[in-house]
Design an enzyme around this catalytic site. Structure first.
Site, short mmCIF file in Angstrom:
data_model
loop_
_atom_site.label_atom_id
_atom_site.label_comp_id
_atom_site.label_asym_id
_atom_site.label_seq_id
_atom_site.Cartn_x
_atom_site.Cartn_y
_atom_site.Cartn_z
N ASP A 452 10.11 42.16 -1.62
CA ASP A 452 10.98 42.99 -0.80
C ASP A 452 11.33 44.26 -1.57
O ASP A 452 11.13 44.34 -2.79
CB ASP A 452 12.24 42.20 -0.46
CG ASP A 452 13.00 42.77 0.73
OD1 ASP A 452 12.48 43.68 1.38
OD2 ASP A 452 14.11 42.29 1.00
N GLU A 455 8.97 49.55 -1.49
CA GLU A 455 8.35 50.80 -1.02
C GLU A 455 8.07 51.80 -2.15
O GLU A 455 7.10 52.57 -1.98
CB GLU A 455 9.24 51.45 0.05
CG GLU A 455 9.25 50.76 1.39
CD GLU A 455 10.08 49.47 1.40
OE1 GLU A 455 9.92 48.68 2.33
OE2 GLU A 455 10.88 49.27 0.46
N ASP A 531 12.98 44.68 8.35
CA ASP A 531 14.30 44.55 8.97
C ASP A 531 14.29 45.00 10.43
O ASP A 531 14.89 46.03 10.80
CB ASP A 531 15.33 45.35 8.17
CG ASP A 531 15.41 44.88 6.73
OD1 ASP A 531 14.95 43.77 6.44
OD2 ASP A 531 15.93 45.64 5.90
#
Length: 797
Positions: A452, A455, A531
């Protein structure tokens, strides 16, 4: 800082608390200052086009064509993939390609074309280059699939950073292409609006959406410069192998536009820097995805248990709550394969740690759950708390593993643990160090990981929520900055985790999925929606993401069932759960404070409908296992658009509210409130409603019942698919073929969660008199119990 930045700063402080909020303000200022000092100043730019062709050099598989102000390398690989590289660009180095560059097609020949151009002739594709640099990719029969217009570069004159470093590779460029007027665009990674990509601008920059997203939000966590274009003339995939920030502008064409002439569809790719090189693969959708897999690598095969239902939540609170939830599934007879622990199980959110107060005996809990067939899966974030004395931080410092700035200092951002540093996963040494850290996760009893915040994310009150663009990266020894490394950061992290797990547990297939990534992510694992917002729009976005990622080569993915950000209504939860039961990654998940996701929390009616969906998933597990094996062997995704086998059917190309699960099943989820009956667009052939047995003939649209208790699932006539029988073993479910046509199916048994080579078993179904007969293609014994559906007659074998 402008007014919008000020508003965002206030929201950030409210979301993460005053201390973290203030840190995010400081981090944003640091990033802005670092980029101002280290990135090249804006200077004059000089536009340039290739000019006129001057000559060509034949080379194996194609050749090098020289223009006045540039050169173009054209190379056809042995499988028919076409590589085009301007400015001398080669296929390697590349983060997308798997292993060595594919062998060239030795029979492909470069020869002069009319009007001063050139052409490369091969068995599967024809490439025509005009004298001014336009490139056409045609079928062997001459139909034009794609026409790339001459590119344009903007060269920066004297572009240097503040330290005098030449800004190599930073010339921005644009390339426009034309496709058929009837063409439809798909792909570009995970997109919330789709899967068909409408007219618009799509950014190529992996981005944390900041809590929740829905259709219209762009970009998201996993972007890829991969387009799949479907038209009457044929299907093709184009991949611009460039990881810099960019934008793709799409515009669908129109037939008979204007004065009766077709207006072609257009695609414009603009990149802020990096090489102008791309691959084109043409053929049927199945052949294109198979070629893409050969180019970028076979998908990692999840272990068998990862195809079952999985439960996650941010905020379990401790191991007593985990036990309570697992017991709730067991007491109600609900299948459960895994429980996922979020960042709240860490010690103060620090990666590779455990909160000993909440989880005093995590290995013991893992052993206890494993005895009941339930695995534990751990979240893993890339950011490491920059705190002297922290074991992971100290180990990373010793290994020189962290990203640095232009002055050689550690780049620091702000994430959940506070001020943090980031491993440079583009450095092989850092990947090796990071991969070894997973030994701690295995020792705690975890059976898999989900990546998670990769990015990567740094909380910022203004500007971009990531590392400074000037941050320095190894890039496998070439050196460069975050402008080039950003989009491949999650991919390289997945590689580090996958390779580390393989080294630590060589006999087991790793289970890994990642929020962010890039082309080639499938080599190391899958992905999930991130999300996604709670709501009907979020439900629709979930399907778009899974379909789009599958067409980009990532077959294993799924959404947060119920949405991440809020509390779904009972109806929405049921419909999301029913959709999830037919997607590869079947997982509930929710944000802290967004409510529970256990089916019994929504009442007895919802519990009953969820039980039905869970049991159907359990019944189909052998089929999902076969689809996973086929994805690895052929690149075909589990979840496919309904036009997969009929790309010339224009009505199917525009169908976005249903999908094929393999070749055998068509799933038509309920994607809006109050739906109890819905239209379904059928491909050619006969299809059976699996609930009622009623037969429908396609192509065309039919209406089917969709009560709250189930969503419509239709089976292709003649299909042979493996399912779980009443005794727990595998049996063959056969849907009666159309008389005189027959049918078929594949079974690929999984010998275990290791690396055993699979055996593909092929079956055919046909009528013999008044009975349906099932046979193995190789003539051997069928070897499974057979159950025929769609007729009342018995079965022969």
């Amino acid at each position: 800082m402008d007014g919008r930045d000020l508003v965002r700063s206030v929201r950030m402080i409210k979301a993460v608390g005053p201390a973290q909020g203030l840190r995010s303000v400081r981090a944003a200022w640091r990033a802005r200052r670092a980029d101002a000092l280290a990135l090249p100043r804006h200077t004059a730019e000089r536009a340039r086009v290739p000019g006129t062709a001057r000559g060509a050099e034949p080379q194996p598989g194609g050749g090098l064509i020289h223009f006045e102000r540039s050169s173009l390398r054209v190379r056809v690989a042995s499988g028919g993939a076409v590589f085009c590289g301007w400015e001398g660009a080669e296929p390697e180095p590349s983060y997308a390609l798997a292993g060595a560059c594919p062998e060239v097609d030795a029979r492909a020949v470069l020869e002069p074309d009319t009007e001063g151009g050139w052409r490369v002739v091969s068995e599967r594709v024809l490439v025509v280059v005009s004298r001014h640099g336009a490139v056409e990719v045609r079928t062997p029969g001459g139909a034009v699939l794609r026409r790339e217009l001459p590119p344009r570069w903007w060269d920066r004159t004297g572009a240097e950073g503040a330290g005098g470093r030449p800004d190599g590779g930073a010339s921005r460029w644009v390339q426009r292409a034309q496709v058929a007027a009837d063409a439809r665009f798909f792909g570009l990674g995970g997109r919330a609006h789709g899967p068909r990509l409408r007219d618009g601008v799509y950014r190529l920059w992996n981005t944390d959406p900041g809590g929740a997203f829905a259709p219209g939000d762009d970009p998201l966590s996993l972007t890829m410069p991969v387009q799949l274009v479907v038209a009457d003339a044929g299907t093709h995939l184009v991949f611009h192998d460039n990881s810099w920030d960019g934008r793709v502008t799409l515009r669908e064409g129109a037939e008979g536009a204007g004065s009766g002439h077709d207006r072609p569809g257009t695609c414009e790719v603009r990149m802020d820097g990096g090489p102008l090189r791309y691959w084109v693969l043409a053929g049927t959708p199945a052949r294109v995805l198979q070629g893409w897999t050969a180019l970028t690598g076979a998908p990692a095969l999840p272990p068998q248990w990862a195809l079952g239902y999985q439960h996650a939540r941010w905020g379990f609170g401790g191991q007593a709550e985990v036990r309570r939830v697992v017991a709730g599934y067991q007491e109600r007879g609900l299948p459960l394969s895994a429980v996922h622990l979020d960042i709240d199980h860490y010690d103060r959110h620090r990666v590779f740690t455990v909160d000993r107060q909440r989880y005093p005996d995590l290995p013991g809990l893992a052993r206890e759950l494993r005895a009941d067939g339930v695995r534990l899966v751990s979240i893993v974030d890339p950011a490491v708390k920059a705190e002297p004395g922290d074991a992971v931080y100290e180990g990373g410092v010793a290994a020189d593993a962290f990203v640095r700035d232009a002055r050689g200092r550690e780049v620091r951002g702000v994430v959940w643990p506070g001020e943090s540093v980031y491993p440079d996963f583009t450095d092989a040494r850092a990947r090796k160090w990071w991969g070894a850290q997973y030994a701690e996760r295995l020792a705690q009893g975890f059976a898999g990981v989900w990546h998670d915040m990769n990015e990567p994310v740094s909380f910022a009150a203004f500007g971009e929520r990531t590392l400074p663009r000037s941050a320095r990266h190894a890039l496998e020894g070439r050196g460069g900055d975050h402008r080039e490394a950003h989009n491949v950061y999650g991919l390289a992290m997945a590689r580090a985790g996958f390779e580390g797990l393989c080294e630590l547990r060589p006999a087991e297939r790793p289970f890994l999925f990642s929020r962010s990534g890039w082309a080639g992510l499938q080599r190391y694992g899958g992905s999930w929606s991130g999300d996604v917002a709670t709501g009907w729009a979020g439900l629709r976005a979930s399907l778009s993401l899974v379909l789009g990622l599958g067409l980009c080569g990532v077959p294993y993915s799924g959404p947060d069932i119920g949405g991440f950000s809020g509390v779904p209504s009972p109806e929405l939860y049921v419909r999301w759960f029913q959709l999830g039961a037919f997607l590869p990654l079947f997982r509930t998940h929710s944000a802290l404070g967004a409510g529970r996701r256990e089916p019994w929390e929504y009442g007895d009616e919802v519990l009953g409908h969820a039980r039905t969906a869970l049991r159907e998933r359990q019944r189909l597990l052998p089929y999902f296992g076969t689809l996973g094996q086929l994805a690895r062997l052929t690149g075909a995704p589990y979840v496919r658009p309904v036009w997969w086998s009929a790309p010339r059917d224009r009505a199917l190309r525009d169908c976005e509210d249903a999908f094929l699960l393999g070749d055998a099943l068509l799933v038509a989820p309920a994607l809006a409130a109050g739906v109890t009956r819905r239209p379904v667009r059928l491909p050619r052939g006969r299809w059976y409603d699996t609930a009622t047995g009623r037969a429908y003939d396609g192509p065309g649209q039919v209406w089917v019942e969709a009560p709250l208790s189930r969503i419509p699932v239709l089976a292709r006539a003649g299909a042979v698919l493996p399912v779980t029988g009443a005794d727990g073993g595998t049996e063959l479910e056969v849907w009666a073929p159309v008389a005189g046509r027959g049918g078929s199916g594949l079974v690929v048994p999984d010998a275990g969660d290791g690396w055993q080579r699979p055996t593909v078993e092929r079956f055919i179904s046909r009528w013999e008199g008044d009975r349906v007969v099932v046979e193995r293609r190789d003539g051997g014994a069928v070897g499974y119990p057979v159950r025929v559906r769609g007729v009342e007659d018995g079965v022969g074998a």
